[in-house]
Design an enzyme around this catalytic site. Structure first.
Site, mmCIF file in Angstrom:
data_model
loop_
_atom_site.group_PDB
_atom_site.id
_atom_site.type_symbol
_atom_site.label_atom_id
_atom_site.label_comp_id
_atom_site.label_asym_id
_atom_site.label_seq_id
_atom_site.Cartn_x
_atom_site.Cartn_y
_atom_site.Cartn_z
ATOM 1 C CB SER A 297 -0.746 0.037 1.192
ATOM 2 O OG SER A 297 -2.023 -0.779 1.178
ATOM 3 C CG HIS B 261 -2.966 -2.010 -3.450
ATOM 4 N ND1 HIS B 261 -2.008 -2.907 -3.349
ATOM 5 C CD2 HIS B 261 -3.167 -1.321 -2.154
ATOM 6 C CE1 HIS B 261 -1.580 -2.690 -2.110
ATOM 7 N NE2 HIS B 261 -2.373 -2.062 -1.471
ATOM 8 C CG HIS C 19 -5.477 -6.753 0.040
ATOM 9 N ND1 HIS C 19 -5.168 -5.821 -1.005
ATOM 10 C CD2 HIS C 19 -4.300 -6.537 0.949
ATOM 11 C CE1 HIS C 19 -4.277 -5.099 -0.815
ATOM 12 N NE2 HIS C 19 -3.553 -5.368 0.097
ATOM 13 C CE1 TYR D 192 -8.975 -4.532 1.251
ATOM 14 C CE2 TYR D 192 -7.521 -5.618 3.014
ATOM 15 C CZ TYR D 192 -7.783 -4.481 1.875
ATOM 16 O OH TYR D 192 -6.721 -3.725 1.622
ATOM 17 C CD GLU D 193 -8.641 -5.863 -3.159
ATOM 18 O OE1 GLU D 193 -8.775 -5.314 -4.309
ATOM 19 O OE2 GLU D 193 -7.301 -6.448 -2.921
ATOM 20 C CB ALA E 252 1.652 -0.572 4.586
ATOM 21 C CG MET F 298 -5.118 -6.374 6.541
ATOM 22 S SD MET F 298 -6.478 -5.296 6.202
ATOM 23 C CE MET F 298 -6.542 -3.846 7.682
ATOM 24 C CB SER F 299 -1.032 -8.382 1.914
ATOM 25 O OG SER F 299 0.062 -7.602 2.468
ATOM 26 C CG ASN G 81 -0.539 1.610 11.646
ATOM 27 O OD1 ASN G 81 -0.293 1.265 10.295
ATOM 28 N ND2 ASN G 81 -1.134 0.951 12.521
ATOM 29 C CG HIS H 198 -6.009 2.712 3.224
ATOM 30 N ND1 HIS H 198 -4.832 1.812 3.614
ATOM 31 C CD2 HIS H 198 -6.070 3.062 2.260
ATOM 32 C CE1 HIS H 198 -4.565 1.507 2.554
ATOM 33 N NE2 HIS H 198 -5.054 2.182 1.524
HETATM 34 O O1 LIG Z 1 -0.344 -5.307 2.954
HETATM 35 P P1 LIG Z 1 -0.561 -3.873 1.863
HETATM 36 O O2 LIG Z 1 -1.132 -4.194 0.726
HETATM 37 O O3 LIG Z 1 0.572 -3.086 1.893
HETATM 38 O O4 LIG Z 1 -1.558 -2.812 2.799
HETATM 39 C C1 LIG Z 1 -2.025 -2.838 4.309
HETATM 40 O O5 LIG Z 1 -2.545 -1.486 4.370
HETATM 41 C C2 LIG Z 1 -3.869 -1.659 4.106
HETATM 42 C C3 LIG Z 1 -4.473 -1.176 5.408
HETATM 43 O O6 LIG Z 1 -4.278 0.173 5.690
HETATM 44 C C4 LIG Z 1 -4.365 -3.253 3.875
HETATM 45 O O7 LIG Z 1 -4.436 -3.518 2.839
HETATM 46 C C5 LIG Z 1 -2.859 -3.563 4.557
HETATM 47 O O8 LIG Z 1 -2.902 -5.128 4.100
HETATM 48 N N1 LIG Z 2 -4.051 -5.561 9.746
HETATM 49 C C1 LIG Z 2 -3.551 -4.204 9.641
HETATM 50 N N2 LIG Z 2 -2.853 -3.820 8.758
HETATM 51 C C2 LIG Z 2 -2.283 -2.605 8.752
HETATM 52 N N3 LIG Z 2 -1.738 -2.084 7.328
HETATM 53 C C3 LIG Z 2 -1.114 -1.190 7.857
HETATM 54 N N4 LIG Z 2 -1.346 -0.948 9.167
HETATM 55 C C4 LIG Z 2 -2.076 -1.872 9.681
HETATM 56 C C5 LIG Z 2 -2.418 -2.347 10.806
HETATM 57 O O1 LIG Z 2 -2.232 -1.572 11.953
HETATM 58 N N5 LIG Z 2 -3.195 -3.517 11.022
#
Ligand SMILES: O=P(O)(O)O[C@H]1O[C@H](CO)[C@@H](O)[C@H]1O
Ligand SMILES: Nc1nc2[nH]cnc2c(=O)[nH]1
Length: 396
Positions: free
Chosen positions: A140, A171, A193, A195-196, A223, A326-327, A350, A366
């Site tokens: 991200s 993305h 992802h 969740y999509e 991220a 989440m990836s 964060n 986000h």
């Molecule tokens: O893992 P990438 O795609 O970098 O993105 C991260 O950031 C997004 C949440 O802010 C979610 O999609 C999480 O997986």
């Molecule tokens: N699950 C998760 N994904 C993120 N992507 C960027 N920051 C976070 C976070 O704090 N938790």
């Protein structure tokens, strides 16, 4: 092979007998607050049968309810169709635009036989005239990794046959093929992802496409939220292991029949993250003068799209997790299954709160994730390009 030599340890043993620092606090605090629950009316969704039957063909988002309520819902609200509501006996029940139809088809197609992956790979290698050696997945806000590529051939996801489309901000949804530091590379500017709404096998399907294009090394970036109290926003955590929470719940990108042309039925995942590449990256970070912002640690992938609760973050910390996202994990599993070398890192966007508080600042969002990624893209780009240069020189 020696251990990872990062100055500021992470509080984790790196698997080579070197324990670094302490683990921070894992203690429980019972600061749970009671919440008031207010009953809410359920928003009306278009049901499976809603649009079926003679005269039941309705256009996309609005569906005229046969009982005569305005705009098709009892409350008069706009109805949001779900894939299930639009499909009846495998037939589309509503008129959809071309784009809606494509999105729906791609969403519902979750098996990718070898031949289909081969077709996609041929499309890319023929279209670019290249067989890239290194694959990059941009996290991200880290799309700029792909902007470094020279003489790029760009493939919009929606123009690649059988490819899903990106739906997340940050993305872009493009595959970029070209050269970087002399090496042939292909980069996903936008990943998929869970969740999509995509099944895990589909989220990581592009990794198999990379393999059949000729890719030997996967660079996966993301991220992530920092759980390790030693991590600061903007730091980079080189992944040396992961905790697969979706796997704990019985979900894997390798579920279903196994095609041995990709890899074995039961792949081992110890040593998934290439130690040589981790050590090279640490040396590069030292040379860049960012050693104090580099860590080696454990990433965990949750399903999202919600960020974690405090109790979940505490639990993850107790399990030895340093950063959460989440990836990436399903991509790494797919890459290791087909024997790619993997290098992966998390940009800490964060700090995850592990104590109860009313402060809004403690809530992940986000926009902040994207802003931090933008601020740190230069360092991430330099780290990636220097490492690719080393790989290229070593193989030349
Ligand atoms: O893992 P990438 O795609 O970098 O993105 C991260 O950031 C997004 C949440 O802010 C979610 O999609 C999480 O997986
Ligand atoms: N699950 C998760 N994904 C993120 N992507 C960027 N920051 C976070 C976070 O704090 N938790």
């Amino acid at each position: 092979m020696t251990g990872y030599k990062v100055a500021n340890g992470n509080g984790h043993s790196n698997g080579n007998g070197n324990t670094k620092g302490t683990n921070g606090t894992n203690g429980h605090s019972n600061g749970h607050k009671s919440a008031d629950y207010t009953a809410q009316e359920n928003p009306t969704m278009c049901s499976r049968d809603c649009c079926s039957g003679p005269g039941g063909s309705n256009r996309g988002n609005t569906c005229s309810d046969k009982k005569g309520a305005k705009a098709g819902s009892l409350t008069g609200e706009k109805i949001i169709p779900t894939p299930q509501s639009l499909l009846g006996n495998g037939k589309i029940q509503c008129e959809l635009t071309h784009e809606e139809l494509r999105a729906l088809r791609v969403l519902n197609e979750d098996t990718y036989p070898y031949e289909v992956i081969e077709e996609i790979a041929d499309f890319i290698t023929k279209g670019s005239g290249m067989r890239p050696k290194i694959g990059i997945i941009c996290g991200s806000g880290l799309g700029s990794l792909a902007d470094m590529i020279q003489d790029p051939k760009i493939f919009e996801y929606e123009k690649i046959p059988n490819f899903p489309v990106s739906t997340v901000e940050g993305h872009a949804g493009r595959l970029v093929v070209g050269t970087l530091e002399g090496a042939t590379v292909m980069a996903m500017q936008g990943r998929f992802h869970f969740y999509e709404g995509y099944p895990l096998a589909k989220c990581s399907m592009p990794v198999r496409v990379m393999k059949l294009c000729g890719v030997e090394y996967l660079f996966a970036t993301n991220a992530a939220g920092g759980i390790n109290p030693r991590f600061a926003v903007g730091d980079i955590m080189l992944m040396h292991d992961h905790v697969n929470m979706l796997g704990f719940a019985g979900n894997s990108p390798l579920q279903g029949p196994n095609d041995p042309r990709f890899g074995p039925r039961f792949p081992a995942l110890v040593n998934s993250y290439n130690k040589d590449l981790i050590n090279k990256a640490i040396e590069i970070a030292k040379a860049m003068g960012i050693e104090s912002n580099i860590h080696v640690g454990v990433y965990s992938c949750l399903g999202g799209p919600n960020y974690e609760t405090i109790a979940e973050l505490k639990a993850l910390r107790m399990m030895g997790v340093d950063a959460v996202g989440m990836s990436t994990v399903h991509e790494v599993i797919t890459a290791r299954h087909c024997d790619m070398k993997v290098f992966a890192f998390s940009l800490i966007t964060n700090k995850c709160a592990t104590e109860y508080s009313d402060k809004k600042d403690d809530e992940a969002n986000h926009d902040e994730v994207m802003a931090v990624a933008k601020n740190r893209q230069k360092a991430c780009c330099e780290l990636v390009s220097r490492l690719i240069r080393e790989i290229h020189l070593a193989s030349a």
